[in-house]
Design a protein around this motif. Structure first.
Motif, PDB file in Angstrom:
ATOM      1  N   ALA A 291      -0.156  10.722  -6.342  1.00  0.00           N
ATOM      2  CA  ALA A 291      -0.186   9.271  -6.512  1.00  0.00           C
ATOM      3  C   ALA A 291       1.055   8.766  -7.243  1.00  0.00           C
ATOM      4  O   ALA A 291       1.573   7.682  -6.929  1.00  0.00           O
ATOM      5  CB  ALA A 291      -1.447   8.865  -7.281  1.00  0.00           C
ATOM      6  N   TRP A 292       1.531   9.555  -8.226  1.00  0.00           N
ATOM      7  CA  TRP A 292       2.745   9.159  -8.942  1.00  0.00           C
ATOM      8  C   TRP A 292       3.928   9.057  -7.981  1.00  0.00           C
ATOM      9  O   TRP A 292       4.697   8.088  -8.015  1.00  0.00           O
ATOM     10  CB  TRP A 292       3.070  10.171 -10.046  1.00  0.00           C
ATOM     11  CG  TRP A 292       2.198  10.066 -11.254  1.00  0.00           C
ATOM     12  CD1 TRP A 292       1.140  10.846 -11.587  1.00  0.00           C
ATOM     13  CD2 TRP A 292       2.323   9.096 -12.304  1.00  0.00           C
ATOM     14  NE1 TRP A 292       0.578  10.448 -12.756  1.00  0.00           N
ATOM     15  CE2 TRP A 292       1.293   9.371 -13.237  1.00  0.00           C
ATOM     16  CE3 TRP A 292       3.188   8.043 -12.559  1.00  0.00           C
ATOM     17  CZ2 TRP A 292       1.110   8.624 -14.390  1.00  0.00           C
ATOM     18  CZ3 TRP A 292       3.023   7.284 -13.719  1.00  0.00           C
ATOM     19  CH2 TRP A 292       1.995   7.578 -14.616  1.00  0.00           C
ATOM     20  N   ASP A 293       4.049  10.036  -7.124  1.00  0.00           N
ATOM     21  CA  ASP A 293       5.155  10.054  -6.157  1.00  0.00           C
ATOM     22  C   ASP A 293       5.053   8.861  -5.212  1.00  0.00           C
ATOM     23  O   ASP A 293       6.031   8.152  -4.958  1.00  0.00           O
ATOM     24  CB  ASP A 293       5.119  11.373  -5.378  1.00  0.00           C
ATOM     25  CG  ASP A 293       6.354  11.563  -4.500  1.00  0.00           C
ATOM     26  OD1 ASP A 293       7.200  10.658  -4.475  1.00  0.00           O
ATOM     27  OD2 ASP A 293       6.464  12.617  -3.847  1.00  0.00           O
ATOM     28  N   TRP A 294       3.855   8.628  -4.700  1.00  0.00           N
ATOM     29  CA  TRP A 294       3.657   7.520  -3.750  1.00  0.00           C
ATOM     30  C   TRP A 294       3.952   6.181  -4.407  1.00  0.00           C
ATOM     31  O   TRP A 294       4.682   5.346  -3.849  1.00  0.00           O
ATOM     32  CB  TRP A 294       2.225   7.539  -3.235  1.00  0.00           C
ATOM     33  CG  TRP A 294       1.962   6.483  -2.193  1.00  0.00           C
ATOM     34  CD1 TRP A 294       2.132   6.600  -0.857  1.00  0.00           C
ATOM     35  CD2 TRP A 294       1.501   5.140  -2.438  1.00  0.00           C
ATOM     36  NE1 TRP A 294       1.814   5.431  -0.232  1.00  0.00           N
ATOM     37  CE2 TRP A 294       1.421   4.500  -1.182  1.00  0.00           C
ATOM     38  CE3 TRP A 294       1.145   4.429  -3.579  1.00  0.00           C
ATOM     39  CZ2 TRP A 294       0.999   3.199  -1.051  1.00  0.00           C
ATOM     40  CZ3 TRP A 294       0.737   3.114  -3.448  1.00  0.00           C
ATOM     41  CH2 TRP A 294       0.669   2.510  -2.193  1.00  0.00           C
ATOM     42  N   ALA A 295       3.410   5.935  -5.621  1.00  0.00           N
ATOM     43  CA  ALA A 295       3.576   4.638  -6.288  1.00  0.00           C
ATOM     44  C   ALA A 295       5.042   4.377  -6.652  1.00  0.00           C
ATOM     45  O   ALA A 295       5.578   3.282  -6.402  1.00  0.00           O
ATOM     46  CB  ALA A 295       2.702   4.595  -7.549  1.00  0.00           C
ATOM     47  N   LEU A 296       5.706   5.372  -7.230  1.00  0.00           N
ATOM     48  CA  LEU A 296       7.093   5.176  -7.641  1.00  0.00           C
ATOM     49  C   LEU A 296       8.027   5.048  -6.437  1.00  0.00           C
ATOM     50  O   LEU A 296       9.004   4.296  -6.481  1.00  0.00           O
ATOM     51  CB  LEU A 296       7.543   6.334  -8.536  1.00  0.00           C
ATOM     52  CG  LEU A 296       6.922   6.346  -9.942  1.00  0.00           C
ATOM     53  CD1 LEU A 296       7.256   7.623 -10.683  1.00  0.00           C
ATOM     54  CD2 LEU A 296       7.407   5.128 -10.744  1.00  0.00           C
ATOM     55  N   THR A 297       7.724   5.764  -5.350  1.00  0.00           N
ATOM     56  CA  THR A 297       8.551   5.644  -4.148  1.00  0.00           C
ATOM     57  C   THR A 297       8.411   4.271  -3.519  1.00  0.00           C
ATOM     58  O   THR A 297       9.383   3.669  -3.066  1.00  0.00           O
ATOM     59  CB  THR A 297       8.174   6.730  -3.134  1.00  0.00           C
ATOM     60  OG1 THR A 297       8.373   8.023  -3.735  1.00  0.00           O
ATOM     61  CG2 THR A 297       9.036   6.636  -1.885  1.00  0.00           C
ATOM     62  N   TYR A 300      10.276   1.874  -5.697  1.00  0.00           N
ATOM     63  CA  TYR A 300      11.707   2.062  -5.447  1.00  0.00           C
ATOM     64  C   TYR A 300      12.124   1.343  -4.158  1.00  0.00           C
ATOM     65  O   TYR A 300      13.146   0.637  -4.133  1.00  0.00           O
ATOM     66  CB  TYR A 300      12.015   3.561  -5.345  1.00  0.00           C
ATOM     67  CG  TYR A 300      13.315   3.870  -4.637  1.00  0.00           C
ATOM     68  CD1 TYR A 300      14.517   3.798  -5.306  1.00  0.00           C
ATOM     69  CD2 TYR A 300      13.320   4.229  -3.279  1.00  0.00           C
ATOM     70  CE1 TYR A 300      15.720   4.062  -4.651  1.00  0.00           C
ATOM     71  CE2 TYR A 300      14.511   4.505  -2.623  1.00  0.00           C
ATOM     72  CZ  TYR A 300      15.703   4.419  -3.313  1.00  0.00           C
ATOM     73  OH  TYR A 300      16.871   4.689  -2.660  1.00  0.00           O
ATOM     74  N   GLU A 301      11.361   1.499  -3.108  1.00  0.00           N
ATOM     75  CA  GLU A 301      11.706   0.874  -1.836  1.00  0.00           C
ATOM     76  C   GLU A 301      11.702  -0.648  -1.944  1.00  0.00           C
ATOM     77  O   GLU A 301      12.554  -1.337  -1.383  1.00  0.00           O
ATOM     78  CB  GLU A 301      10.742   1.335  -0.746  1.00  0.00           C
ATOM     79  CG  GLU A 301      10.898   2.815  -0.391  1.00  0.00           C
ATOM     80  CD  GLU A 301       9.797   3.311   0.517  1.00  0.00           C
ATOM     81  OE1 GLU A 301       8.813   2.542   0.727  1.00  0.00           O
ATOM     82  OE2 GLU A 301       9.904   4.437   1.027  1.00  0.00           O
ATOM     83  N   PHE A 302      10.728  -1.183  -2.692  1.00  0.00           N
ATOM     84  CA  PHE A 302      10.631  -2.641  -2.852  1.00  0.00           C
ATOM     85  C   PHE A 302      11.838  -3.186  -3.610  1.00  0.00           C
ATOM     86  O   PHE A 302      12.484  -4.154  -3.180  1.00  0.00           O
ATOM     87  CB  PHE A 302       9.339  -2.996  -3.588  1.00  0.00           C
ATOM     88  CG  PHE A 302       9.228  -4.454  -3.935  1.00  0.00           C
ATOM     89  CD1 PHE A 302       8.893  -5.386  -2.973  1.00  0.00           C
ATOM     90  CD2 PHE A 302       9.480  -4.892  -5.235  1.00  0.00           C
ATOM     91  CE1 PHE A 302       8.796  -6.740  -3.295  1.00  0.00           C
ATOM     92  CE2 PHE A 302       9.391  -6.235  -5.555  1.00  0.00           C
ATOM     93  CZ  PHE A 302       9.052  -7.160  -4.583  1.00  0.00           C
ATOM     94  N   VAL A 303      12.155  -2.560  -4.745  1.00  0.00           N
ATOM     95  CA  VAL A 303      13.268  -3.049  -5.567  1.00  0.00           C
ATOM     96  C   VAL A 303      14.597  -2.814  -4.862  1.00  0.00           C
ATOM     97  O   VAL A 303      15.499  -3.657  -4.896  1.00  0.00           O
ATOM     98  CB  VAL A 303      13.254  -2.362  -6.952  1.00  0.00           C
ATOM     99  CG1 VAL A 303      14.469  -2.785  -7.779  1.00  0.00           C
ATOM    100  CG2 VAL A 303      11.970  -2.687  -7.696  1.00  0.00           C
ATOM    101  N   TYR A 304      14.729  -1.669  -4.200  1.00  0.00           N
ATOM    102  CA  TYR A 304      15.983  -1.322  -3.541  1.00  0.00           C
ATOM    103  C   TYR A 304      16.335  -2.315  -2.432  1.00  0.00           C
ATOM    104  O   TYR A 304      17.509  -2.605  -2.188  1.00  0.00           O
ATOM    105  CB  TYR A 304      15.888   0.092  -2.967  1.00  0.00           C
ATOM    106  CG  TYR A 304      17.154   0.584  -2.326  1.00  0.00           C
ATOM    107  CD1 TYR A 304      18.213   1.048  -3.112  1.00  0.00           C
ATOM    108  CD2 TYR A 304      17.304   0.597  -0.936  1.00  0.00           C
ATOM    109  CE1 TYR A 304      19.395   1.495  -2.526  1.00  0.00           C
ATOM    110  CE2 TYR A 304      18.479   1.042  -0.355  1.00  0.00           C
ATOM    111  CZ  TYR A 304      19.518   1.495  -1.142  1.00  0.00           C
ATOM    112  OH  TYR A 304      20.671   1.934  -0.571  1.00  0.00           O
ATOM    113  N   LEU A 305      15.318  -2.840  -1.762  1.00  0.00           N
ATOM    114  CA  LEU A 305      15.555  -3.754  -0.645  1.00  0.00           C
ATOM    115  C   LEU A 305      15.760  -5.195  -1.085  1.00  0.00           C
ATOM    116  O   LEU A 305      16.073  -6.063  -0.255  1.00  0.00           O
ATOM    117  CB  LEU A 305      14.378  -3.681   0.342  1.00  0.00           C
ATOM    118  CG  LEU A 305      14.245  -2.341   1.097  1.00  0.00           C
ATOM    119  CD1 LEU A 305      12.975  -2.326   1.922  1.00  0.00           C
ATOM    120  CD2 LEU A 305      15.468  -2.080   1.956  1.00  0.00           C
ATOM    121  N   LEU A 306      15.597  -5.481  -2.380  1.00  0.00           N
ATOM    122  CA  LEU A 306      15.843  -6.838  -2.870  1.00  0.00           C
ATOM    123  C   LEU A 306      17.342  -7.143  -2.823  1.00  0.00           C
ATOM    124  O   LEU A 306      18.165  -6.318  -3.223  1.00  0.00           O
ATOM    125  CB  LEU A 306      15.358  -6.987  -4.314  1.00  0.00           C
ATOM    126  CG  LEU A 306      13.858  -7.141  -4.544  1.00  0.00           C
ATOM    127  CD1 LEU A 306      13.573  -7.179  -6.053  1.00  0.00           C
ATOM    128  CD2 LEU A 306      13.343  -8.432  -3.910  1.00  0.00           C
TER     129      LEU A 306
END
Length: 465
Positions: A291-297, A300-306
């Motif tokens: 779950a840690w991997d899924w949530a942080l990934t 990351y994808e959300f912030v990275y695409l901003l």
């Protein structure tokens, strides 16, 4: 790891780093910036610039939009240089209403173009009577100004350009009444006449009268408690300082030097915080998985695409943040830079035998992460940090360039914004635009060189893992 081992590791790292020429160049440029940021506030001609950058009265005695003094080297006709001339020891005499002090001030005029203004000022209080006299190199002499007033605490100013037109014409009349009668106070500058030879063409084609101009500033103290101290002459020249002035009379060299501190603060603070956050998040996601991997990934994808710059512009336009709020916002957006490389490396490290051995010996997860995994990742993080600093500095400059930065501090971006909004390009005020732009480029170049050198050193080691 002992201190001895750490020092040995630093020596080995420096031995490899010193072999990369671009790395040494980047380190040299950075060292220059750091030294200038430390000593700059003590050597700039206007040390109060940080507090008074937006205070126009603080800069009122400077020339407006004057080019740097060194442009005289490339001109056939030299312009008078802005300078400060201290008064000599006064002669004191008793007057009917009080004490009279006469301060001699000698100004050596060697230019082809006269100063824009001569400003005689002193700190005073109480009721005083003032007079200003001049003796020119050709022997002509006259009183330029006479007046009196009640002074409060602060500076009293006598401006030749604004207060002495009548005195300058009287000076010309004392030599040649025919020439003096033809002078129009509305179309002639007092300073241009004062520093010109007296002839029929002095109004239209003045010839410079070079030599020593002996001024006498007379101050008569007419009331009890009246005082006058620190008299001086401020020459508002055709050229000024190392980097000239802007249209608000602010010294650009002072602003550029003061801006170094904020460029370093913004760059280092944001990079340190973002690298720490990226390393911690990447290690946690890789080591714990699930779950840690899924949530942080996903985060990351959300912030990275901003879109970072439009996002910063919108936030700055709405909330007008301080510089520290800007740093926090940038940190929330930039932690994605080191996240993926750290995540990939941490996935490999957690399968190493020494990590398995540490688990077998009963070490907890936090101990394994912060004692065995994170120390290995820190060198790679420093390379990422060095490469991310130029981007942060450019983002701050971009936001300030749009007039959305923190107006309570002085940054290179704000200097460029003022230049853009006040017509520096249209009016060919190149000295207002090139220095801050060049400093941004040099600062970015220094960290880019350092990061590239660290990459060359660390990546071969990474490939062997």
């Amino acid at each position: 790891m002992s201190v001895k081992d750490g020092l040995a590791g630093l020596r080995d790292f420096w031995k490899e780093y010193s072999k990369v020429g671009s790395g040494k160049v980047g380190l040299g440029i950075l060292a220059f910036f750091v030294v200038l940021a430390i000593v700059g506030p003590f050597v700039v001609p206007f040390p109060g610039a940080t507090e008074h950058w937006q205070d126009i009265t603080y800069w009122m005695d400077n020339p407006r939009a004057a080019p740097p003094a060194w442009v005289n080297l490339f001109r056939a006709r030299k312009g008078a240089v802005s300078e400060r001339v201290a008064a000599g020891a006064p002669s004191v005499a008793e007057a009917a209403s009080g004490q009279r002090r006469a301060y001699p001030i000698a100004y050596e005029y060697r230019a082809d173009k006269p100063p824009r203004d001569l400003i005689f000022r002193f700190k005073g209080r109480g009721k005083v009577a003032l007079s200003l006299e001049v003796t020119r190199p050709d022997g002509s002499a006259s009183e330029l100004y006479r007046g009196q007033g009640e002074l409060g605490e602060g500076f009293k100013r006598i401006s030749v350009e604004h207060d002495a037109m009548g005195g300058v014409i009287a000076l010309v009349n004392s030599v040649d009444e025919f020439v003096g009668s033809g002078l129009d106070p509305a179309s002639n500058r007092p300073c241009a006449l004062l520093f010109a030879e007296i002839d029929p063409d002095m109004a239209d084609s003045p010839r410079p009268l070079k030599g020593e101009y002996a001024f006498t500033l007379g101050i008569e103290l007419k009331s009890e408690g009246a005082a006058a101290e620190a008299p001086e002459l401020l020459v508002s020249g055709e050229v000024s300082g190392i980097l000239g002035t802007d249209v608000s009379k602010r010294d650009i060299f002072t602003g550029v030097v003061v801006g170094i501190k904020w460029a370093l603060v913004i760059g280092f603070l944001t990079s340190i915080i973002t690298v720490i956050a990226g390393v911690v998040f990447g290690v946690v996601a890789a080591y714990f998985g699930g779950a840690w991997d899924w949530a942080l990934t996903r985060l990351y994808e959300f912030v990275y695409l901003l879109p970072v710059l439009p996002f910063l512009i919108v936030l700055s336009a709405i909330y007008k943040p301080s510089i520290y709020t800007f740093i926090v916002i940038v940190c929330l957006l930039f932690w994605t830079g080191p996240y993926k490389p750290v995540y990939s490396i941490a996935l490999q490290i957690k399968e190493e035998t020494f990590v398995e051995a540490s688990k077998a010996l009963g070490s907890g997860r936090m101990r394994i992460i912060f004692r065995h995994i994170v120390p290995i990742l820190l060198p790679y993080s420093f390379a990422v940090m060095a490469l991310s600093i130029p981007g942060v500095i450019v983002y701050e400059a971009s936001v300030s360039l749009l007039g959305l930065g923190d107006s309570s501090i002085v940054t290179w971006g704000q200097i460029l914004e003022a230049a853009l909004s006040q017509g520096a390009m249209i009016n060919n005020l190149w000295w207002w635009v090139i220095p801050p732009g060049l400093m941004i480029a040099l600062m970015g170049m220094s960290f880019a060189f350092i990061g590239s050198a660290m990459d060359k050193i660390l990546h071969p080691k990474l490939k062997t893992r």
